[in-house]
Structure formats: structure tokens, C-alpha cells
Design a protein around this motif. Sequence first.
Motif, PDB file in Angstrom:
ATOM      1  N   VAL A 183     -20.763  24.958 -78.639  1.00 13.12           N
ATOM      2  CA  VAL A 183     -19.953  24.320 -79.674  1.00 13.12           C
ATOM      3  C   VAL A 183     -18.612  25.056 -79.696  1.00 13.12           C
ATOM      4  CG1 VAL A 183     -19.750  23.757 -82.114  1.00 13.12           C
ATOM      5  CG2 VAL A 183     -22.007  23.733 -81.015  1.00 13.12           C
ATOM      6  N   ILE A 189     -18.630  19.720 -77.863  1.00 12.82           N
ATOM      7  CA  ILE A 189     -20.035  20.088 -77.699  1.00 12.82           C
ATOM      8  C   ILE A 189     -20.497  19.723 -76.293  1.00 12.82           C
ATOM      9  CG2 ILE A 189     -22.392  19.685 -78.499  1.00 12.82           C
ATOM     10  CD1 ILE A 189     -21.251  19.062 -81.254  1.00 12.82           C
ATOM     11  N   ILE A 212     -13.935  19.532 -82.358  1.00 12.86           N
ATOM     12  CA  ILE A 212     -15.120  20.248 -81.897  1.00 12.86           C
ATOM     13  C   ILE A 212     -15.594  19.661 -80.576  1.00 12.86           C
ATOM     14  CG2 ILE A 212     -17.450  21.000 -82.455  1.00 12.86           C
ATOM     15  CD1 ILE A 212     -15.288  22.111 -84.320  1.00 12.86           C
ATOM     16  N   VAL A 226     -22.392  21.047 -87.747  1.00 12.63           N
ATOM     17  CA  VAL A 226     -20.929  21.135 -87.607  1.00 12.63           C
ATOM     18  C   VAL A 226     -20.240  20.488 -88.806  1.00 12.63           C
ATOM     19  CG1 VAL A 226     -18.989  20.288 -86.244  1.00 12.63           C
ATOM     20  CG2 VAL A 226     -20.950  21.312 -85.095  1.00 12.63           C
ATOM     21  N   VAL A 271     -27.086  19.144 -84.378  1.00  8.74           N
ATOM     22  CA  VAL A 271     -25.857  19.916 -84.156  1.00  8.74           C
ATOM     23  C   VAL A 271     -24.689  19.278 -84.905  1.00  8.74           C
ATOM     24  CG1 VAL A 271     -24.237  20.784 -82.441  1.00  8.74           C
ATOM     25  CG2 VAL A 271     -26.673  20.757 -81.933  1.00  8.74           C
TER      26      VAL A 271
END
Length: 260
Positions: free
Chosen positions: A239, A173, A171, A160, A156
Motif C-alpha cells: 500500500v 495497491i 493510494i 485505507v 484493504v
Amino acid sequence: MLKEPLDLSKARILISNDDGIHAPGLKHLEKIARSLSKDVWVVAPEDEQSAASHSLTLRRPLRIRKLSRRRYAVDGTPTDSVLLAVTQVMKDHPPDIVLSGINRGGNMGGDVIYSGTVAAAMEATLLGIPAIALSQHIPPGGNPRWATAEAHAADVIRRVADARWPDGVLININFPDVAADDVTGVRVTTQGRRKPGGLIQEGKDPAGRPYFWIGTARAFADHAEGTDLETVYGGGISVTPLYMDLTHRTTVDALRKVIG
């Protein structure tokens, strides 16, 4: 901020958290970060600082304790830790990206306002460094499924890092409370609505003086479609891009019409 895709294999990574330098989630994040890059630094609070929000220590001196090569503890908040990491510990070569976590418990909805994990990422964002906050959701009384975050986080983060973020964006998560193989997918989400600290317990200490203890139960939760809450409770990884500018533009226009 991140105007071009970031090659993580060549990146200098700083990791921090709010659960403290000895937290299990930090150890898991170290492992994840080292699978992405060989240049990993750790600067985290000496003790747990959960719900410290974006608090900065101004009325006492701070100390940095070197534990080992590229690993330091700060006797302050997550914000203090990131600030001192960038301006002191790593001042000759600042990090290319900051990872904060992995928090023991989700940071969704209103949690992000109180969260020290998100605050560490916020501080990096204010300093012009791309930042990602990572949290592992757990049910009340449950144990965190660190293996779920560990199995999916690196992928992930890479995805990103391939995106482009405007200034003032971090961000956030969140990983669900399911086994790694049962994750239903990764989804870009909006911030849901729930407020921590809904239950307040009242009691008396041994001296008979009353006290109030703010609990972690949620007073309100709205699992609207497309939110971080709906995704994580449905077994997915959320996300969520968060914006540091708190100005509500529509209201600015409305107020200008009446105020001038």
C-alpha cells in the motif's frame, strides 16, 4: 481529499481502468466494489490503454457509450474516462471515491509513471476525489491470480478508507503472485525503483521496413527494504501513498541560494 474516514457502505463508487471495459480485472473490481457499496458506477476505456500514462485526448472528439445502467465506455484514455465520468456522466452527484483496476500486472517502481491504471486515480485526485489504484502482479508469461486480489481487496480498501489523506495523495495497491491464503501480510511501502520497457526487439515487417518493439521486461529493479517491489515479491500486499506534487523541495532551497 479524504480528511475524515469514509463510510464505504454509503459511498458512491466510480471504477475505471486502463485494460478496457471488457477486461477481467474490471469485472473482479466491480464485484469487490459491490461488496462495499450498492452505489457503483463503471466508466472505462472502450479498448485497452495500457501504458497510456496521464494522457488526455485534445485533438478529436470523445464519445460516451452507455452499455447498461451505471455502466459506460469511453473511446479514449483512462484519464478521459474519469474526467468525463465526473464532469458529465455523474455531474449531478459525483463519486465519493474512485477505484482503478484491477490491472493485469503490477504497477510498482517506475511503472506508476507509465501506468494508465495509476493515471485514472491521478485524474480523480486532481479533481479532488479520493482514489485508489489496484494491480495484480504476474510473472512473465504467467496468468493473474485474480482470486488473491478478490480475497483481500475489500478489506484493504476499507482499512485505507479509515485513514486521512492530504490533498494531492492517491493510494497505489499491488497484490502479489501467490495464492490468497499465502499472502504474507499488508504493508505500507515506499515506491521502489524499476523501469518498464527495458528490452527493445528489432525486426523487419513483410515489406522489409525495420521496426522496433518495446518489450515489457524490466531493465532495472531495486528491491530495497520497505519498497513496493520488496513487499510484493515477498508475497505481501503493498500500500503506497503517491504524491502528485513533483517538486523536489530540497533542490528548490539549493537553487534559491545560487539563483536568488
